[in-house]
Every structure is written in C-alpha cells, then in structure tokens.
Design a protein around this motif. Structure first.
Motif, PDB file in Angstrom:
ATOM      1  N   GLU A  93      21.421 -42.082 -28.075  1.00 25.55           N
ATOM      2  CA  GLU A  93      21.085 -41.900 -26.659  1.00 25.55           C
ATOM      3  C   GLU A  93      22.334 -41.585 -25.834  1.00 25.55           C
ATOM      4  O   GLU A  93      22.356 -40.653 -25.032  1.00 25.55           O
ATOM      5  CB  GLU A  93      20.413 -43.160 -26.098  1.00 25.55           C
ATOM      6  CG  GLU A  93      18.942 -43.287 -26.490  1.00 25.55           C
ATOM      7  CD  GLU A  93      18.339 -44.638 -26.104  1.00 25.55           C
ATOM      8  OE1 GLU A  93      17.119 -44.785 -26.252  1.00 25.55           O
ATOM      9  OE2 GLU A  93      19.097 -45.552 -25.680  1.00 25.55           O
ATOM     10  N   LEU A  94      23.371 -42.405 -26.054  1.00 25.29           N
ATOM     11  CA  LEU A  94      24.629 -42.184 -25.323  1.00 25.29           C
ATOM     12  C   LEU A  94      25.152 -40.775 -25.563  1.00 25.29           C
ATOM     13  O   LEU A  94      25.570 -40.079 -24.629  1.00 25.29           O
ATOM     14  CB  LEU A  94      25.689 -43.195 -25.786  1.00 25.29           C
ATOM     15  CG  LEU A  94      25.603 -44.605 -25.201  1.00 25.29           C
ATOM     16  CD1 LEU A  94      26.629 -45.515 -25.886  1.00 25.29           C
ATOM     17  CD2 LEU A  94      25.854 -44.563 -23.697  1.00 25.29           C
ATOM     18  N   THR A  95      25.118 -40.358 -26.840  1.00 24.21           N
ATOM     19  CA  THR A  95      25.660 -39.047 -27.177  1.00 24.21           C
ATOM     20  C   THR A  95      24.841 -37.931 -26.534  1.00 24.21           C
ATOM     21  O   THR A  95      25.408 -36.983 -25.978  1.00 24.21           O
ATOM     22  CB  THR A  95      25.681 -38.862 -28.702  1.00 24.21           C
ATOM     23  OG1 THR A  95      26.371 -39.972 -29.285  1.00 24.21           O
ATOM     24  CG2 THR A  95      26.386 -37.575 -29.084  1.00 24.21           C
ATOM     25  N   CYS A  96      23.517 -38.059 -26.594  1.00 23.54           N
ATOM     26  CA  CYS A  96      22.664 -37.010 -26.018  1.00 23.54           C
ATOM     27  C   CYS A  96      22.897 -36.895 -24.508  1.00 23.54           C
ATOM     28  O   CYS A  96      23.051 -35.777 -23.983  1.00 23.54           O
ATOM     29  CB  CYS A  96      21.191 -37.304 -26.286  1.00 23.54           C
ATOM     30  SG  CYS A  96      20.731 -36.994 -27.997  1.00 23.54           S
ATOM     31  N   ILE A  97      22.927 -38.034 -23.832  1.00 21.79           N
ATOM     32  CA  ILE A  97      23.154 -38.003 -22.382  1.00 21.79           C
ATOM     33  C   ILE A  97      24.519 -37.387 -22.075  1.00 21.79           C
ATOM     34  O   ILE A  97      24.655 -36.511 -21.224  1.00 21.79           O
ATOM     35  CB  ILE A  97      23.071 -39.427 -21.781  1.00 21.79           C
ATOM     36  CG1 ILE A  97      21.635 -39.958 -21.897  1.00 21.79           C
ATOM     37  CG2 ILE A  97      23.519 -39.409 -20.316  1.00 21.79           C
ATOM     38  CD1 ILE A  97      21.497 -41.419 -21.529  1.00 21.79           C
ATOM     39  N   ALA A  98      25.538 -37.838 -22.822  1.00 23.64           N
ATOM     40  CA  ALA A  98      26.897 -37.366 -22.547  1.00 23.64           C
ATOM     41  C   ALA A  98      27.035 -35.869 -22.802  1.00 23.64           C
ATOM     42  O   ALA A  98      27.633 -35.154 -22.003  1.00 23.64           O
ATOM     43  CB  ALA A  98      27.902 -38.142 -23.383  1.00 23.64           C
ATOM     44  N   VAL A  99      26.490 -35.390 -23.914  1.00 22.75           N
ATOM     45  CA  VAL A  99      26.610 -33.961 -24.199  1.00 22.75           C
ATOM     46  C   VAL A  99      25.789 -33.157 -23.181  1.00 22.75           C
ATOM     47  O   VAL A  99      26.219 -32.101 -22.718  1.00 22.75           O
ATOM     48  CB  VAL A  99      26.196 -33.631 -25.650  1.00 22.75           C
ATOM     49  CG1 VAL A  99      26.148 -32.123 -25.867  1.00 22.75           C
ATOM     50  CG2 VAL A  99      27.183 -34.248 -26.619  1.00 22.75           C
ATOM     51  N   GLY A 100      24.627 -33.684 -22.807  1.00 24.76           N
ATOM     52  CA  GLY A 100      23.822 -33.015 -21.774  1.00 24.76           C
ATOM     53  C   GLY A 100      24.599 -32.879 -20.475  1.00 24.76           C
ATOM     54  O   GLY A 100      24.721 -31.783 -19.915  1.00 24.76           O
ATOM     55  N   MET A 101      25.155 -33.993 -20.020  1.00 25.20           N
ATOM     56  CA  MET A 101      25.981 -33.959 -18.805  1.00 25.20           C
ATOM     57  C   MET A 101      27.200 -33.066 -19.034  1.00 25.20           C
ATOM     58  O   MET A 101      27.636 -32.343 -18.142  1.00 25.20           O
ATOM     59  CB  MET A 101      26.455 -35.368 -18.429  1.00 25.20           C
ATOM     60  CG  MET A 101      25.345 -36.327 -18.022  1.00 25.20           C
ATOM     61  SD  MET A 101      24.576 -35.828 -16.485  1.00 25.20           S
ATOM     62  CE  MET A 101      25.950 -36.087 -15.368  1.00 25.20           C
ATOM     63  N   GLY A 102      27.743 -33.169 -20.244  1.00 24.36           N
ATOM     64  CA  GLY A 102      28.931 -32.383 -20.596  1.00 24.36           C
ATOM     65  C   GLY A 102      28.658 -30.888 -20.481  1.00 24.36           C
ATOM     66  O   GLY A 102      29.504 -30.128 -20.013  1.00 24.36           O
ATOM     67  N   ILE A 103      27.465 -30.475 -20.908  1.00 22.07           N
ATOM     68  CA  ILE A 103      27.121 -29.052 -20.823  1.00 22.07           C
ATOM     69  C   ILE A 103      27.031 -28.630 -19.354  1.00 22.07           C
ATOM     70  O   ILE A 103      27.516 -27.562 -18.965  1.00 22.07           O
ATOM     71  CB  ILE A 103      25.805 -28.769 -21.572  1.00 22.07           C
ATOM     72  CG1 ILE A 103      26.044 -28.891 -23.084  1.00 22.07           C
ATOM     73  CG2 ILE A 103      25.260 -27.389 -21.235  1.00 22.07           C
ATOM     74  CD1 ILE A 103      24.786 -28.790 -23.923  1.00 22.07           C
ATOM     75  N   LEU A 104      26.442 -29.505 -18.544  1.00 16.05           N
ATOM     76  CA  LEU A 104      26.334 -29.219 -17.110  1.00 16.05           C
ATOM     77  C   LEU A 104      27.730 -29.074 -16.481  1.00 16.05           C
ATOM     78  O   LEU A 104      28.056 -28.077 -15.833  1.00 16.05           O
ATOM     79  CB  LEU A 104      25.565 -30.354 -16.435  1.00 16.05           C
ATOM     80  CG  LEU A 104      24.899 -30.026 -15.114  1.00 16.05           C
ATOM     81  CD1 LEU A 104      23.724 -29.075 -15.320  1.00 16.05           C
ATOM     82  CD2 LEU A 104      24.413 -31.311 -14.435  1.00 16.05           C
ATOM     83  N   ILE A 105      28.559 -30.094 -16.702  1.00 12.67           N
ATOM     84  CA  ILE A 105      29.923 -30.066 -16.149  1.00 12.67           C
ATOM     85  C   ILE A 105      30.708 -28.902 -16.748  1.00 12.67           C
ATOM     86  O   ILE A 105      31.370 -28.135 -16.046  1.00 12.67           O
ATOM     87  CB  ILE A 105      30.673 -31.381 -16.460  1.00 12.67           C
ATOM     88  CG1 ILE A 105      29.925 -32.584 -15.850  1.00 12.67           C
ATOM     89  CG2 ILE A 105      32.118 -31.326 -15.959  1.00 12.67           C
ATOM     90  CD1 ILE A 105      30.467 -33.936 -16.316  1.00 12.67           C
ATOM     91  N   GLY A 106      30.610 -28.777 -18.080  1.00 10.80           N
ATOM     92  CA  GLY A 106      31.434 -27.809 -18.799  1.00 10.80           C
ATOM     93  C   GLY A 106      31.116 -26.372 -18.435  1.00 10.80           C
ATOM     94  O   GLY A 106      31.999 -25.508 -18.454  1.00 10.80           O
ATOM     95  N   THR A 107      29.855 -26.092 -18.101  1.00 10.31           N
ATOM     96  CA  THR A 107      29.501 -24.723 -17.719  1.00 10.31           C
ATOM     97  C   THR A 107      30.243 -24.336 -16.440  1.00 10.31           C
ATOM     98  O   THR A 107      30.877 -23.280 -16.368  1.00 10.31           O
ATOM     99  CB  THR A 107      27.984 -24.610 -17.505  1.00 10.31           C
ATOM    100  OG1 THR A 107      27.322 -25.013 -18.714  1.00 10.31           O
ATOM    101  CG2 THR A 107      27.591 -23.184 -17.179  1.00 10.31           C
ATOM    102  N   PHE A 108      30.191 -25.233 -15.455  1.00 13.30           N
ATOM    103  CA  PHE A 108      30.880 -24.927 -14.194  1.00 13.30           C
ATOM    104  C   PHE A 108      32.395 -24.869 -14.376  1.00 13.30           C
ATOM    105  O   PHE A 108      33.054 -23.933 -13.913  1.00 13.30           O
ATOM    106  CB  PHE A 108      30.515 -25.960 -13.124  1.00 13.30           C
ATOM    107  CG  PHE A 108      29.140 -25.760 -12.578  1.00 13.30           C
ATOM    108  CD1 PHE A 108      28.874 -24.731 -11.665  1.00 13.30           C
ATOM    109  CD2 PHE A 108      28.086 -26.555 -12.984  1.00 13.30           C
ATOM    110  CE1 PHE A 108      27.593 -24.517 -11.179  1.00 13.30           C
ATOM    111  CE2 PHE A 108      26.791 -26.354 -12.505  1.00 13.30           C
ATOM    112  CZ  PHE A 108      26.551 -25.326 -11.604  1.00 13.30           C
ATOM    113  N   VAL A 109      32.935 -25.869 -15.060  1.00 12.54           N
ATOM    114  CA  VAL A 109      34.382 -25.902 -15.233  1.00 12.54           C
ATOM    115  C   VAL A 109      34.852 -24.736 -16.108  1.00 12.54           C
ATOM    116  O   VAL A 109      35.897 -24.137 -15.855  1.00 12.54           O
ATOM    117  CB  VAL A 109      34.830 -27.257 -15.828  1.00 12.54           C
ATOM    118  CG1 VAL A 109      36.334 -27.271 -16.061  1.00 12.54           C
ATOM    119  CG2 VAL A 109      34.432 -28.398 -14.902  1.00 12.54           C
ATOM    120  N   GLY A 110      34.062 -24.401 -17.117  1.00  7.20           N
ATOM    121  CA  GLY A 110      34.420 -23.278 -17.994  1.00  7.20           C
ATOM    122  C   GLY A 110      34.483 -21.979 -17.211  1.00  7.20           C
ATOM    123  O   GLY A 110      35.387 -21.162 -17.402  1.00  7.20           O
TER     124      GLY A 110
END
Ligand SMILES: Nc1ncnc2c1ncn2[C@@H]1O[C@H](COP(=O)(O)OP(=O)(O)OP(=O)(O)O)[C@@H](O)[C@H]1O
Ligand SMILES: [Mg+2]
Lengths: 241, 219
Positions: free
Chosen positions: B26-43
C-alpha cells in the motif's frame, strides 16, 4: 511576402549567416541551392523563427516579425508551413490526427471542419485511403506527402521546404516533387532548399546560390544554371550537374 | 550445526507477515502514484527554459537524490513537527516516500522527454503550437511507452526501500518480521519468509518490465 534584411546568425563562435538580404514575392517559387554547411537550412529556419536570428530583420506580410516584443511567434508560424527532410510526423497519431492536430488546437476549428479539410488535402496528395494508417506503416514518400498535407492544413501563406526529398529512396522522389510542383502551379509562395537541380530548373522562378553564409548569386534558373556568373557558383554547379 | 529448521513458526505467523506485506504494498503504491504526479511536473520543469522553474526543480531532484532516505524520513518525522506539530508515523512515511519517489520519477520523465527526437518539437512549433501545446499533445504522449520500464524499476526499488519506515514503528513487512523473530527466536525461518514475500511482490513487476522492454525493442 517575405523580406529579409541583413540576416545574421551565429552558433557560438560559428558565424553561419553573414548578412542575407532578399525578398520573396507573393506567388514566387524560390529554390535555394549550395554546398553542405553553407547555411541553407539555417536561413530557412530563421524565416519561421525556429532559429532566432542574431541580427537583421525579417518582414512577413508587411510586418516585422523580428520585433519579438510585439509579435506573436506562434501566429507567425501558423501562417508559414514547413516541411522537413525527415518528415517529423507524430508517430503516436494516425495520418488524420497528424493533419488535424494543429487546426484543432491552434486554429480552434471544429472536428468536422478539420477532418473535412484533412480529407480534401489527403485526396490532393493521393493518400485518402491512408487516413487511418500510422506513420510507421507508410513509405517515406507517403510520409512526406502527409507532412505536406499537415502543413497545408493550416492554410499557410508561404511554404518552406528543407530538402524534402533528401531522405527518400530514389523511386519515391518523383511522387513528392509532383505534389510540390502542383502547389507551385496553384500559385503557392514557396522557398525550397533542394539538391534536385532538375526540379529547381523546372519549377523555380528564381534560384539562390548560397555559400559560406551568403547569397553569392541569384537569378532565373535558366541564367543561373546555363551561365553562372560567380566563380563559386560555377565550381559548385560543375560538381553537381 | 544443531539448529533444526522449524517452518511451523512461519505458518503460524503468516497472517501477521501478510498484514505487513499489505502495508508495504500500500505504501509503495501510494508513494509511486504521488511520485508520478510530482515527477511529471518536476520532470517537465527540468527541461524548461524558464530559469526559475529549472532551478527549483533541479534543487529538489538533487537534494532528494543526494541525501539518504533515512535522513529524509527523520527530517519529516522529527524535524517538521517543530513547525507543524506532531505528524503521525503513517503520514510521515507517505510524505517521505512520495517526495522521494517524485524526484526519481522526475529524472525518468526528463530522460523520456529528452529521448524524443528534436524534430518532433520543431514540427509542432512550426505548425504554430505553443510550447505547452507541443508538450501536451506531441512530446509527453510519446514518452508514456518509453517510461514504463524505468517506472517499473522505480516501483521495485521503492518497494524494497520502503522498509526504512520500520524505524518509525510502522508495521510493514520488515518490522513485522523483526517483531516475530524477536519473539520466537526463529530468525532464519522468518527472514527467509520475509525475503520470499518481497520476491513474490517484485517478480511480477520484473516480468512486466522485461515484457515492456522487449515490446519497445521490437518497434
Ligand atoms: N543548432 C546548431 N548548433 C550549432 N551549429 C549548427 C547548428 N545548426 C547548424 N549548425 C552549423 O551551421 C552550419 C550551417 O548549417 P546548415 O544546416 O544551415 O547548412 P546547410 O546548408 O543546410 O547544409 P546541408 O546541405 O548539409 O543541409 C553548419 O556548419 C552546421 O554545423
Ligand atoms: Mg540543411
């Protein structure tokens, strides 16, 4: 239609365009020839500001487009079609979507309008049956014809071609040149960088010979190919003809 | 060696280990999901010509990639409360893992965008599209396929690294393991089981990554 005054372009220490002055009139077909590295592509790319000039002025349809503060670059580019050597179709979109994308997003056409126009253009370049194909499944010649249709879909005032047939297998060159010739006959204003001397001779109203960042000589194709005045033009033509 | 294996202990505590594995997942899924959101903008920020956007996104990426995740976790869990009051461990874990993942995903997105032929942006701009229209309709969609394999690898890496949150008493798989091992003195059996559970979670994703890479190569 396009007026260029003392155009300068540098890439770092490299002085690529050293003061180009010329005028392309409405309905005129101008071919640009010259040795590799002479600045032909850079000149063409400056015309629609894909490269930002370091000096000089460019006027388009009566307005100075190098006056960056008062000019909407995107609006200028929407009025100038460009066709690239390597086609640059969007590989994730089919032929129809390739053609419709800019009319939809930039011109804000309705989907029906954009698609109707796209089918007309596909008919014109002889690829109506490929509307739903993806670029990877087309031959080079077909891709380039789609790229021409895509540029025409914006109803540009000028078309810029950068060696449109250089990346093609020999048997496909004719189908692309025929489309460009047809455009010329319809009165489209065009600037064509090309190595196809036969094509330039047949279609051009005027030929510019560029060397080392300058237009060294310009004339009608008959005069330039049959009786070049400049020694560098002579030596270039003796190699390619 | 007179240690006698007794895997009964694993069977007995399997439900507890499974609970831990579920939290890990669960932790990993939430983190990667949020990570994709953050990472798209930052990327996208990392390929921006705007100096401020580029600098801010670069500072973020370099800070996260240049410091241990454990320190990031302590900073969030022990450091932030100085300003915001106490943070529940679960919240701290999610924030840390998401912000950490965001930086790695940002680099994946940046590399994806930069791997697209320059001619694509030029063709889009030559048609009169703005930079953001060209990004949205031409460049970003083309990166999707290419970033699936590295995103899968990021998921695997984070799944394993998420065990770090056991230090703030979150009972994910590793924490459950050490609790049971401490109580039963059956370390070998328990840690073998924990390892196998991790493997069980990562292997399908490894397969998926391999499949996606093969498909990409064929194109
Ligand atoms: N983006 C760039 N950065 C640095 N140098 C460049 C860039 N684009 C072109 N040049 C250099 O500018 C010079 C002129 O290039 P240009 O592409 O305009 O030549 P060309 O006449 O079109 O040649 P070709 O017939 O080979 O296409 C070359 O020396 C080239 O290496
Ligand atoms: Mg060139």
């Amino acid at each position: 239609m396009i007026k260029v005054v003392d155009l300068q372009k540098r890439f770092g220490p490299l002085h690529v365009l050293k003061g180009i002055t010329n005028e392309i009139r409405e309905g005129e077909v101008v071919c640009v020839i010259g040795p590799s590295g002479s600045g032909k592509s850079t000149f063409l790319r400056c015309l629609n500001l894909l490269e930002v000039p370091n000096g000089g002025r460019i006027y388009f349809a009566g307005k100075e487009i190098t006056d960056f503060k008062n000019v909407d670059i995107n609006q200028v580019r929407a009025e100038m079609g460009m066709v690239f050597q390597r086609f640059n179709l969007f590989p994730h979109k089919n032929v129809l979507e390739n053609i419709c994308l800019a009319p939809l997003k930039v011109r804000k056409y309705s989907r029906e309008e954009a698609e109707a126009k796209a089918y007309d253009l596909l008919q014109k370049v002889g690829l109506k049956e490929k509307a739903l194909a993806f670029p990877d499944n087309l031959s080079g010649g077909q891709q380039q014809r789609v790229a021409i249709a895509r540029a025409l879909a914006m109803q540009p005032k000028v078309m810029l071609f950068d060696e449109p047939t250089s990346a093609l297998d020999p048997e496909m060159i004719k189908e692309v040149l025929d489309v460009i010739k047809e455009l010329a006959q319809e009165g489209m204003t065009m600037v064509v960088v090309t190595h196809e001397m036969g094509f330039a001779r047949e279609v051009a109203d005027r030929v510019l010979f560029m060397d080392d960042g300058l237009i060294v000589e310009e004339d009608t194709p008959d005069n330039l190919f049959n009786a070049p005045q400049n020694e560098r033009t002579q030596s270039f033509l003796s190699k390619v003809l | 060696m007179d240690y006698i294996w007794d895997f009964n202990v694993v069977v007995r505590f399997f439900p507890v280990l499974l609970e831990g594995a579920v939290l890990t997942l669960e932790l990993t899924c939430i983190a990667v999901g949020m990570g994709i959101l953050i990472g798209t903008f930052v990327g996208i920020g990392r390929v921006s010509k705007n100096k401020l956007i580029f600098s801010l996104s670069s500072i973020y990426v370099n800070f996260i990639r240049g410091t241990p995740m454990l320190v990031q976790l302590y900073l969030v869990y022990f450091g932030l409360p100085a300003y915001f009051g106490p943070i529940p461990p679960l919240m701290a874990a999610i924030i840390t893992l998401s912000v950490n993942s965001g930086a790695y995903v940002a680099e994946i997105v940046r590399a994806g965008i930069q791997s697209i032929d320059r001619g694509q942006l030029e063709a889009a701009r030559s048609l009169g599209m703005t930079y953001s229209q060209a990004m949205r309709h031409v460049l970003i969609p083309q990166t999707f396929k290419r970033i699936i394999p590295p995103l899968g690898n990021e998921f695997i890496a984070l799944l394993k690294d998420s065990s770090i949150v056991s230090v703030i008493a979150l009972e994910e798989l590793v924490r459950k393991g050490s609790m049971i091992a401490g109580r039963t003195f059956r370390s070998f059996e328990i840690w073998t089981a924990v390892a196998l559970l991790f493997l069980f979670m990562t292997l399908p994703i490894t397969q998926l990554v391999n499949y996606a890479e093969r498909r990409l190569k064929q194109e």
